[in-house]
Design a protein around this motif. Structure first.
Motif, short mmCIF file in Angstrom:
data_model
loop_
_atom_site.label_atom_id
_atom_site.label_comp_id
_atom_site.label_asym_id
_atom_site.label_seq_id
_atom_site.Cartn_x
_atom_site.Cartn_y
_atom_site.Cartn_z
N ALA A 212 0.96 -1.22 -0.13
CA ALA A 212 -0.18 0.13 0.10
C ALA A 212 0.90 1.40 0.03
O ALA A 212 0.54 2.14 -0.63
N HIS A 216 1.20 4.02 -3.15
CA HIS A 216 1.06 5.57 -2.77
C HIS A 216 2.47 6.44 -3.30
O HIS A 216 2.41 7.45 -3.80
N ARG A 241 -4.68 -7.92 -1.68
CA ARG A 241 -6.10 -7.90 -1.20
C ARG A 241 -5.87 -7.18 0.31
O ARG A 241 -6.62 -5.96 0.56
N LEU A 244 -4.98 -3.44 -0.65
CA LEU A 244 -6.30 -2.57 -0.71
C LEU A 244 -7.08 -2.24 0.65
O LEU A 244 -7.46 -1.26 0.79
N GLY A 247 -4.73 0.39 2.22
CA GLY A 247 -4.82 1.55 1.30
C GLY A 247 -5.96 2.24 1.54
O GLY A 247 -6.15 3.45 1.68
N LYS A 248 -7.33 1.55 1.72
CA LYS A 248 -8.45 2.09 1.85
C LYS A 248 -8.61 2.69 3.33
O LYS A 248 -8.99 3.76 3.58
N TYR A 252 -5.65 6.20 0.67
CA TYR A 252 -4.63 6.40 -0.39
C TYR A 252 -5.44 6.66 -1.81
O TYR A 252 -6.53 5.91 -2.18
N TRP A 254 -4.35 5.85 -4.69
CA TRP A 254 -4.19 4.81 -5.58
C TRP A 254 -5.40 3.81 -5.60
O TRP A 254 -5.62 3.10 -6.66
N VAL A 255 -6.12 3.44 -4.57
CA VAL A 255 -7.06 2.62 -4.25
C VAL A 255 -8.21 2.74 -5.36
O VAL A 255 -8.70 1.88 -6.06
N ASN A 256 -8.53 4.15 -5.42
CA ASN A 256 -9.61 4.45 -6.33
C ASN A 256 -9.17 4.30 -8.07
O ASN A 256 -9.97 4.41 -8.62
N VAL A 258 -7.46 1.74 -8.88
CA VAL A 258 -7.25 0.17 -9.29
C VAL A 258 -8.67 -0.07 -10.07
O VAL A 258 -9.96 0.03 -9.57
N PRO A 337 -12.90 -3.39 -2.39
CA PRO A 337 -13.85 -2.16 -2.77
C PRO A 337 -14.61 -2.51 -3.69
O PRO A 337 -14.24 -3.22 -4.92
#
Length: 443
Positions: A212, A216, A241, A244, A247-248, A252, A254-256, A258, A337
């Motif tokens: 994560a 970032h 996983r 993610l 990261g959520k 972060y 970057w999660v959005n 993916v 997510p």
């Protein structure tokens, strides 16, 4: 000597560069003299206790009493020292003489064979390598499609491959098959293929946090990146996983970014082999000399222990009273997510239309089909992936699915669906919805 990286994580090196050939020789020199304090000492004590208890027939209370006698304590210490005498006096000095004689080894990267050796050692005892600051402990780094460390600016869509236990960034292809990355490169939007390399002996959740943070840092340095695809094999799918999940938590960006997550033979609900090993270890402890075997097996890394139930969160293991954990599944849910298109691939050694109950449990030798497809009787742990996003490949074992052409073609169809595929998926999902309403059965 430990240091803090720019990502605020502790490593056993001053920087995050991969080990050189000199590092491997020095690491092996340290390894042959390494004292696995919390395992080896207890192992020797157990051997002595089992001899007194099982061979001489003494009670456990008398065995403990004899073990604490000064003469026995000295014997124990001498036995322990003897284990490392040969490494200290012969092997380690010899390896270090090679480093001194060939100083250019400090600048030579690892060969594929050395990558294999280091990756296996990290998978089996990677947590010990970190604890003892061994230079073979792998940092988390990203390579490009041509096996060089990723450098330069990245733009557009990127795909990141995350390897499994005891593997490395070179294991996504073999002499027969070019692999998934090569197949994706032939598609229309000029993907950039990137390959993660990491210490697979660490906790999966620790590697998830590291990934994560790595992603970032990657998008911060490369604002031209527009989307990310993650492809993980075996443990790599769990690490993705976990990344993610954390990261959520850290919100972060970057999660959005993916779009797709692909897990190839990942033990989302654990690997039967690790559960069997733990159960066998527990049962062997009841027999004479069985505890000796148990302590030898106990050396396996934290990363392997996490495969028992597919743990991807810190709180899946951090409250365990003992490092090796329990047989009970005490995981917490880690949902993916909802905006991410998730695809799950399972391999099985059985062939289609030849169903065998035993082989169904074995799956691809290491992971069952149900575990790889995220299916679980408890709704809290269901990954809720539509059937059109799942695929079973018959006649393929656990290691073949990471580069087999059929798997690569399936991923291409998922990432770049034709109009016909989109219509078929919509019809299939519509029929599945109807089938779930009031038990309507459709043929």
């Amino acid at each position: 000597m430990t240091s803090l990286t720019p990502l605020h994580e502790t490593y056993c090196k001053w920087d995050r560069t991969p080990p050189t050939q000199a590092d491997v020789l020095e690491g092996l020199a340290q390894l042959v003299t390494m004292r696995f304090n919390d395992v080896a000492q207890e192992l020797i004590k157990t051997i002595q206790r089992e001899i007194l208890y099982s061979f001489f027939g003494l009670s456990e209370r008398h065995s403990e009493k004899i073990q604490n006698l000064p003469a026995i304590v000295r014997l124990y210490q001498r036995s322990y020292d003897l284990l490392f005498h040969y490494g200290n006096t012969m092997v380690a000095p010899g390896l270090r003489r090679i480093i001194t004689k060939f100083p250019r080894l400090h600048d030579k990267p690892l060969t594929p064979s050395l990558h294999f050796l280091v990756s296996v050692l990290n998978g089996i005892i990677g947590d010990y390598l970190i604890k003892h600051q061994n230079p073979m402990a792998l940092p988390m780094v990203i390579y490009d499609h041509y096996t060089s460390l990723q450098q330069g600016e990245l733009t557009g869509r990127i795909t990141i491959f995350v390897h499994g236990l005891c593997m490395n960034h070179l294991t996504w292809s073999n002499h027969k098959h070019e692999g998934i990355g090569e197949k994706l490169l032939t598609q229309r939007d000029n993907n950039t293929m990137l390959y993660l390399n990491y210490n697979s002996g660490r906790r999966i959740s620790a590697n998830g946090r590291s990934l994560a943070n790595t992603l970032h840092d990657l998008i911060t340095r490369n604002p031209g990146i527009t989307s990310i695809d993650l492809i993980g094999h075996s443990m790599g799918g769990l690490v993705a996983r976990s990344a993610l999940f954390y990261g959520k938590q850290h919100v972060y960006e970057w999660v959005n970014m993916v779009d797709n997550l692909v897990c190839l033979g990942s033990p989302h609900h654990g690997a039967a082999l690790e559960r069997f090993g733990f159960s066998l270890q527990d049962k062997l402890g009841r027999f004479p000399f069985g505890k000796i075997i148990g302590h030898v097996v106990n050396i396996r890394s934290n990363g392997i222990l996490d495969l028992r139930h597919g743990s991807v969160r810190d709180d899946d293991w951090e409250h365990n009273e003992v490092r090796i954990g329990l047989m009970d599944d005490n995981r917490k849910p880690a949902p993916i997510p909802s905006h991410i298109q998730t695809y799950l691939v399972a391999g099985t050694i059985e062939y289609e239309n030849r169903h065998n109950r035993t082989r169904n449990v074995i799956g691809d030798y290491l992971v069952s089909v149900k575990s790889a497809l995220g299916e679980h009787p408890n709704p809290r742990f269901q990954l809720k992936v539509p059937d059109s996003h799942k695929a079973i490949f018959y006649g393929l074992n656990h290691f073949e699915i990471r580069f087999h052409p059929q798997v690569a073609e399936q991923i291409v169809r998922w990432f770049y669906p034709s109009v016909e595929d989109k219509v078929f998926d919509q019809i299939h999902e519509y029929m599945m919805d109807l089938e779930s309403v009031e038990g309507i059965a459709l043929t």
